[in-house]
Design an enzyme around this catalytic site. Structure first.
Site, short mmCIF file in Angstrom:
data_model
loop_
_atom_site.label_atom_id
_atom_site.label_comp_id
_atom_site.label_asym_id
_atom_site.label_seq_id
_atom_site.Cartn_x
_atom_site.Cartn_y
_atom_site.Cartn_z
N GLY A 39 5.78 4.18 -5.78
CA GLY A 39 6.56 3.54 -6.82
C GLY A 39 7.12 4.51 -7.85
N HIS A 60 9.39 1.53 -0.22
CA HIS A 60 8.21 1.86 -1.03
C HIS A 60 7.45 0.62 -1.44
CE1 HIS A 60 9.27 0.56 -5.17
NE2 HIS A 60 10.50 0.63 -4.72
N CYS A 61 6.23 0.86 -1.87
CA CYS A 61 5.42 -0.15 -2.55
C CYS A 61 4.78 0.58 -3.71
CB CYS A 61 4.40 -0.80 -1.59
SG CYS A 61 3.48 0.35 -0.55
N MET A 62 3.52 0.34 -4.01
CA MET A 62 2.88 1.04 -5.12
C MET A 62 2.53 2.48 -4.74
SD MET A 62 1.95 0.35 -8.26
CE MET A 62 0.91 0.98 -9.57
#
Length: 213
Positions: A73, A153-155
């Site tokens: 992120g 993306h994610c975290m």
């Protein structure tokens, strides 16, 4: 018609059903092999400059397939780096304001040429990520088909984002789940949670049956 659909859904698959355990075994097998050092995408490893080196410290990004990048992120918010990479499409699989999510949206990238898509997926085994598989695959495929680049993306760039990229490879590139997992893990240390692995296995079985019809 219903009987015919039921029969097709019950087709025996050569080699048997893909299972969550099989995908877990691929993760274990690739964990034993040390990933080769690879320079961060967009940076010249031969350029020796302190400021240039420091700029890389907050970047977490790997090209896992031609034109497809997985990152975290923090990197997703680095618009200067995304521009340097030539990212045309950005998929946030953790859109939201709560802990564990990344608080970006279309407005965040309004001053760029990046096309944005946000999916509010929780990184829990119980989360229903499979309802987004085709949405994510179509979005990523649009980038690749147009000669662009997709940043997913994610975290942390480990579970939610990786799961969507794996689904893309299975849906659009006709890759088996185990092959897709092996390919991506040779380029990035991904770990989809058990629930996501189960849903990927179910997708794999569905796609394999479709190819038998």
């Amino acid at each position: 018609m219903m009987q015919r659909m039921q029969n097709s859904d019950q087709l025996l698959l050569p080699g048997g059903e893909t299972t969550e355990r099989q995908l877990t075994l691929v993760i274990w097998a690739t964990t034993e092999k040390k990933l080769e050092f690879k320079p961060l995408p967009g940076f010249d490893p031969n350029f020796d400059n302190l400021q240039y080196y420091r700029a890389q410290q907050k970047i977490d990004c790997d090209e896992v397939y031609p034109g497809i990048y997985i990152g975290d992120g923090v990197t997703a918010k680095n618009k200067e780096y995304l521009k340097m990479l030539g990212i045309t499409h950005l998929l946030n699989v953790a859109e939201g304001k709560r802990y564990g999510f990344v608080n970006t949206d279309n407005n965040y990238y309004a001053d760029t040429t990046i096309k944005y898509l946000g999916l509010p997926v929780t990184d829990l085994p119980s989360a229903d990520i499979n309802k987004y598989f085709y949405i994510a695959a179509n979005f990523i495929d649009e980038a690749v088909s147009l000669g662009g680049k997709a940043f997913v993306h994610c975290m942390q760039g480990i579970s939610r984002s990786a799961t969507c990229v794996l689904a893309y490879l299975m849906i659009k590139k006709n890759m088996l789940a185990t092959d897709a997992m092996h390919l991506v893990r040779t380029n990035r240390d991904i770990h989809p949670n058990n629930g996501f692995l189960r849903q990927l296995a179910e997708l794999d079985n569905k796609l394999r049956r479709q190819r038998l019809r």
